[in-house]
Design an enzyme around this catalytic site. Structure first.
Site, PDB file in Angstrom:
ATOM      1  N   HIS A 123       0.655  -1.496  -0.373  1.00 14.84           N
ATOM      2  CA  HIS A 123       0.033   0.413   0.087  1.00 14.84           C
ATOM      3  C   HIS A 123       0.853   1.192   0.409  1.00 14.84           C
ATOM      4  CE1 HIS A 123      -3.435   2.821   1.970  1.00 14.84           C
ATOM      5  NE2 HIS A 123      -2.518   3.021   2.294  1.00 14.84           N
ATOM      6  N   GLU A 124       2.136   1.439   1.030  1.00 18.47           N
ATOM      7  CA  GLU A 124       2.737   2.628   0.848  1.00 18.47           C
ATOM      8  C   GLU A 124       3.855   2.700  -0.476  1.00 18.47           C
ATOM      9  OE1 GLU A 124       1.750   4.713   2.567  1.00 18.47           O
ATOM     10  OE2 GLU A 124       1.023   3.607   4.320  1.00 18.47           O
ATOM     11  N   GLU A 131      -6.540   7.200  -0.637  1.00 21.37           N
ATOM     12  CA  GLU A 131      -5.783   5.899   0.181  1.00 21.37           C
ATOM     13  C   GLU A 131      -7.153   4.793  -0.884  1.00 21.37           C
ATOM     14  OE1 GLU A 131      -4.308   5.322   2.536  1.00 21.37           O
ATOM     15  OE2 GLU A 131      -4.085   7.475   2.925  1.00 21.37           O
ATOM     16  N   HIS A 190       2.170   4.091  -2.642  1.00 25.90           N
ATOM     17  CA  HIS A 190       1.294   5.338  -2.716  1.00 25.90           C
ATOM     18  C   HIS A 190       2.788   6.371  -3.970  1.00 25.90           C
ATOM     19  CE1 HIS A 190      -1.885   6.655  -0.257  1.00 25.90           C
ATOM     20  NE2 HIS A 190      -1.719   5.865   0.431  1.00 25.90           N
TER      21      HIS A 190
END
Length: 300
Positions: free
Chosen positions: A130-131, A198, A134
């Protein structure tokens, strides 16, 4: 597109900063605010990522660490076709994580010790992915700059207390209004940026790690941990809350104003729906280490 949004954000924050300066000190105050904002723009572009890492006392981790974290980040970065970011650990009991950096070539991923101790190996892979999403989506620049400007505007508004009273051109009511409206305006910018970002990072992160349910399970566990464990540093610097995978704030009444994340239940539901249409990739297999061999390490 990421750089365009960042430019718009920096211009909007500069205008808001100048507006606060004008209300506090007239045209002279606006001019001073412009000079300060210009310096902040430069600093935010080149140094805000380092400042955020320092703020949370993040410590760098090198290859071959006892958690196997850097090996995991390296493998998932290869999956995402990204340069490997710097890896940091934050000595914090609350399970959480964030990414920062102005571009993929100058990026970092930071996870808390609570995250490593709480999640299984697969769940941790989902969070790291997930990071990395980003970073891949170039969200980290706008996230970090927003944290820097929102914190600065909040601080500037608090300075209004020292200029309050009848001698102030705004009067006492105007000063009190400014104390609330300036941080609120900064918070609105954060909210406008955070929520859709998100969902996009959840989707891309699930694709990077290969199994949406890893991230869905991780989000559920992190939400439970964040709801009962205080993150004192984040509470002192609430403008950085939007950078974390789950909102780290809950100890103070004001924290509802910084609820920049979409509902965790909705994020989990979207990932479960995605899992129903996706064939999971082969599970991640890191290099065995003394700490994670035999199932007794932090991977669960």
């Amino acid at each position: 597109m990421g750089y365009v949004k960042t430019g718009i954000l920096m211009a909007a924050m500069t205008a808001l900063f100048m507006g606060v300066g004008y209300l506090l000190g007239g045209s002279g105050g606006a001019l001073i605010a412009l000079v300060v904002a210009a310096g902040m723009n430069l600093y935010a572009w080149y140094g805000s990522d380092t400042a955020v890492l320092r703020m949370h006392n993040a410590q760098p981790v090198t290859r071959g660490d006892r958690y196997g974290l850097t090996d995991m980040v390296a493998q998932l970065s290869a999956n995402a076709q990204l340069p490997m970011p710097a890896v940091y650990i934050i000595n914090e009991a609350q399970p959480n994580a964030f990414a920062t950096g102005r571009n993929p070539e100058n990026a970092a991923v930071a996870v808390t010790t609570g995250l490593i101790q709480t999640l299984s190996r697969e769940e941790l892979a989902g969070v790291v992915a997930h990071e990395l999403a980003h970073i891949q989506n170039r969200d980290t620049l706008i996230m970090t700059i927003t944290a820097t400007f929102a914190g600065a505007i909040t601080m500037l508004a608090n300075f209004a207390m020292f200029f309050g009273g009848r001698d102030n051109r705004m009067g006492l009511i105007g000063t009190l209004a400014m104390m609330f409206l300036a941080p609120f305006a900064a918070m609105l910018v954060q909210m406008a940026i955070s929520r859709t970002r998100e969902y996009a990072a959840d989707k891309a992160g699930a694709e990077i790690c290969g199994n949406p349910m890893w991230l869905a399970s991780a989000l559920e566990r992190i939400q439970q941990g964040a709801a009962r464990i205080d993150n004192d540093v984040a509470e002192r610097h609430p403008a950085s809350a939007h950078m974390f995978i789950i909102n780290p704030l809950h100890a103070h009444k004001r924290d509802n104003l910084f609820a920049t994340h979409p509902a965790t239940e909705n994020r989990i539901a979207a990932l479960r729906q995605m899992a129903g249409a996706t064939a999971p990739r082969k599970p991640l297999r890191p290099r065995p280490t003394r700490q994670n061999r035999g199932g007794n390490g932090p991977w669960g």
